[in-house]
Motif scaffolding. Structure first.
Motif, PDB file in Angstrom:
ATOM      1  N   ARG A 132       0.829  -1.200   0.000  1.00 43.39           N
ATOM      2  CA  ARG A 132       0.000   0.000   0.000  1.00 43.39           C
ATOM      3  C   ARG A 132       0.872   1.263   0.000  1.00 43.39           C
ATOM      4  O   ARG A 132       0.562   2.255  -0.660  1.00 43.39           O
ATOM      5  N   GLN A 133       1.968   1.223   0.749  1.00 41.94           N
ATOM      6  CA  GLN A 133       2.874   2.373   0.772  1.00 41.94           C
ATOM      7  C   GLN A 133       3.463   2.627  -0.607  1.00 41.94           C
ATOM      8  O   GLN A 133       3.555   3.774  -1.064  1.00 41.94           O
ATOM      9  N   LYS A 134       3.873   1.544  -1.264  1.00 40.07           N
ATOM     10  CA  LYS A 134       4.444   1.693  -2.601  1.00 40.07           C
ATOM     11  C   LYS A 134       3.401   2.218  -3.593  1.00 40.07           C
ATOM     12  O   LYS A 134       3.691   3.040  -4.464  1.00 40.07           O
ATOM     13  N   GLU A 135       2.177   1.720  -3.457  1.00 40.85           N
ATOM     14  CA  GLU A 135       1.109   2.192  -4.348  1.00 40.85           C
ATOM     15  C   GLU A 135       0.859   3.683  -4.137  1.00 40.85           C
ATOM     16  O   GLU A 135       0.631   4.432  -5.098  1.00 40.85           O
ATOM     17  N   ASP A 136       0.892   4.118  -2.867  1.00 43.98           N
ATOM     18  CA  ASP A 136       0.713   5.543  -2.589  1.00 43.98           C
ATOM     19  C   ASP A 136       1.844   6.366  -3.192  1.00 43.98           C
ATOM     20  O   ASP A 136       1.622   7.445  -3.753  1.00 43.98           O
ATOM     21  N   GLU A 137       3.066   5.835  -3.084  1.00 45.97           N
ATOM     22  CA  GLU A 137       4.206   6.553  -3.658  1.00 45.97           C
ATOM     23  C   GLU A 137       4.078   6.660  -5.165  1.00 45.97           C
ATOM     24  O   GLU A 137       4.359   7.706  -5.759  1.00 45.97           O
TER      25      GLU A 137
END
Length: 396
Positions: free
Chosen positions: A13-18
């Protein structure tokens, strides 16, 4: 096992947000770049059309180093060259580049490599950064070009005053050129000019009268005053329906105090004697202006539409920083004596009305497009130009 999967989902999820943030930033940059390119293309198309129509351009004038060519509001409106789109913020102001400590990229690369080894199944989800870096580099180059197109600075005269190479004459915003313009629109225009590097703002107490100075005072609120060089003028007034020119010391001081109050500032950067009062020796007028400089109420004094002999006499009392006069392809008589005198004395030249009040923009059709309350229609166009060339000897 579940805790490991939850950690991987959280990381995903963090990578998707980035990725979403990067895509949004790139989208914003692309929009800004498209606007900048469209402005450049529109400008080129207009220039090409103007050349085919044989319409003189400001760039065709031979402009010495310390000559300032102002555009008044009507000339901007009448010009075939489109103005820039409404206040477009600089891209880097929309998407500021975060500052990172030295070596942080190496540490981040190590962390990414470690994460990649721990979660090989996530590799297809990770976008390649090579294209992103290449696109970022391209955008930075385009931004540099965009910033380079902003108006630069020049030295005006030899007394230390630095101004933008292009100025904004504000007279038409409040007087003489047709109906009164909406105040907020004019403030927006002033801010737009400043945003693009035009910081030399020209007004006078006779414009309105008085309302143009009040407009400038409002536009310079909120810390904008320190970004500009403020110019205003004195000497002209209407009394009993007649045009009166004054240069006596009492009037000079009263006019300066009134302009400071209307502009809501402590000091005027450049103060012009708008027209020469032939009933008062120029030495007396300049003597009072010298006192105002010493008191810190004005930084530099200057003259407008003065003869060569008057310029020399005034300069002998106190250095004259600039002389404003009409100088264009239409009006070139100043080249005989006034221009050489200014250059010899190190006095800057402010060339007003380079487009002859819109005439060079729209040619003979100009008068047909003007409203009935426009001074250029009320008078013959040629007469209006000659009228503005009243010099120190009172000749027209």
């Amino acid at each position: 096992m579940e805790s490991q999967m939850e950690a991987q989902r959280k990381l995903l999820r963090q990578k998707e947000d980035e990725v979403a943030q990067i895509q949004q930033a790139r989208s914003d940059l692309e929009k800004e770049l498209a606007l900048a390119k469209e402005e450049a293309h529109a400008h080129k198309r207009a220039m090409d059309a103007a050349k085919k129509a044989r319409i003189p351009q400001v760039s065709e004038l031979r402009k010495p180093e310390n000559i300032w060519l102002p555009l008044d509001i009507q000339e901007i409106e009448d010009s075939p060259i489109p103005a820039s789109p409404a206040l477009t913020p600089v891209v880097q102001e929309l998407v500021p580049t975060p500052t990172e400590p030295e070596g942080s990229h190496k540490e981040e690369d190590k962390r990414n490599a470690a994460e990649k080894e721990e979660s090989p199944s996530m590799e297809p989800l990770m976008p390649s950064t090579d294209k992103g870096k290449q696109a970022s580099s391209t955008f930075e180059m385009e931004l540099k070009k965009y910033k380079a197109s902003r108006i630069g600075k020049i030295k005006l005269g030899s007394q230390g005053l630095e101004v933008s190479a292009q100025g904004l004459g504000c007279m038409g915003m409040s007087a003489f050129y047709g109906p009164l313009k909406p105040e907020q629109d004019m403030i927006t225009l002033i801010h737009h000019a400043i945003h693009n590097g035009v910081t030399f703002l020209d007004t006078a107490d006779i414009y309105g009268p008085f309302t143009n100075e009040i407009l400038l005072g409002k536009a310079l609120k909120g810390g904008i005053r320190v970004k500009v060089q403020l110019v205003t003028k004195f000497a002209n007034s209407f009394e009993d329906g007649k045009w009166v020119i004054r240069g006596n010391p009492v009037y000079v001081r009263a006019a300066c105090e009134a302009s400071l109050k209307r502009l809501d500032v402590d000091c005027i950067d450049l103060y012009y004697q708008h027209r020469i009062d032939t009933s008062v020796p120029i030495e007396v007028t300049i003597g009072e202006l010298k006192k105002l400089v010493e008191e810190g109420k004005i930084k530099y004094n200057s003259l407008s539409e003065a003869s060569a002999s008057t310029i020399r006499r005034a300069h002998a009392v106190h250095p004259i920083t600039a002389v404003q006069l009409e100088w264009s392809l239409w009006s070139r008589d100043v080249e005989e004596e006034i221009i050489p005198t200014c250059r010899k004395l190190g006095i800057g030249i402010v060339a007003c009305s380079p487009l002859v009040r819109g005439f060079f923009s729209t040619a003979p059709k100009l008068v047909e497009t003007l409203s009935n309350d426009d001074v250029r229609k009320q008078r013959n166009m040629l007469y209006h130009v000659v009228y503005a060339r009243v010099n120190a000897e009172g000749e027209a």
